[in-house]
Design an enzyme around this catalytic site. Structure first.
Site, PDB file in Angstrom:
ATOM      1  CB  CYS A   4      -6.021 -29.998  75.762  1.00  0.00           C
ATOM      2  SG  CYS A   4      -6.963 -29.064  74.556  1.00  0.00           S
ATOM      3  CB  CYS A   7      -3.956 -31.013  72.511  1.00  0.00           C
ATOM      4  SG  CYS A   7      -3.503 -29.264  72.617  1.00  0.00           S
ATOM      5  CG  HIS A 100     -13.121 -23.867  70.428  1.00  0.00           C
ATOM      6  ND1 HIS A 100     -12.637 -23.922  71.725  1.00  0.00           N
ATOM      7  CD2 HIS A 100     -14.469 -23.943  70.528  1.00  0.00           C
ATOM      8  CE1 HIS A 100     -13.665 -24.028  72.567  1.00  0.00           C
ATOM      9  NE2 HIS A 100     -14.787 -24.033  71.861  1.00  0.00           N
TER      10      HIS A 100
END
Ligand code: 5GP
Ligand code: ZN
Length: 115
Positions: A4, A7, A100
């Site tokens: 990701c 991440c 997000h």
């Protein structure tokens, strides 16, 4: 599963200018801004989307909204106004499957939000 990208940014594995950070959230400027001011407020914890939260996340989600308020002030767009967008799922255009929200603002008065 592909790693990701958010991440990777959160873990500091690629250099990224962090605008704001606390134990739950990180804010960065969007790499491809759709407004004069366009930041992404993401959860530190990997959650795929808003569709993956539960009642147990109520306090966390409340804090997310209060953080929007705080970030808008820090960005200087609280008075002029801004939009908050959360894409959920491929059909909405969600590209990064890590929770997000987008904060968009900073349009010139004469142009307005349509630009
Ligand atoms: P979504 O469509 O998933 O809601 O939005 C993902 C957003 O992340 C897009 O607006 C895209 O420009 C932004 N983005 C994707 N990769 C990166 C990156 O590596 N760095 C930054 N700063 N933004 C990114
Ligand atoms: Zn992630």
């Amino acid at each position: 599963m592909d790693p990701c990208i958010f991440c990777i940014i959160i873990n500091g594995e690629i250099a990224s200018k962090i605008f704001y950070q606390d134990e739950d959230f990180i804010v960065i400027h969007d790499i491809s801004p759709k407004a004069p001011v366009h930041v992404l407020l993401m959860s530190v914890k990997h959650i795929e989307s808003l569709q993956n939260v539960t009642e147990e996340d109520s306090e966390f989600l409340g804090k997310m909204m209060i953080t929007v308020n705080k970030i808008a002030r820090k960005l200087g767009i609280a008075e002029s106004g801004y939009k908050v967008v959360i894409n959920n799922g491929k059909g909405s255009g969600q590209m990064v499957f890590h929770l997000h929200l987008h904060i968009l603002g900073g349009w010139k008065k004469e142009a307005g939000w349509k630009v």
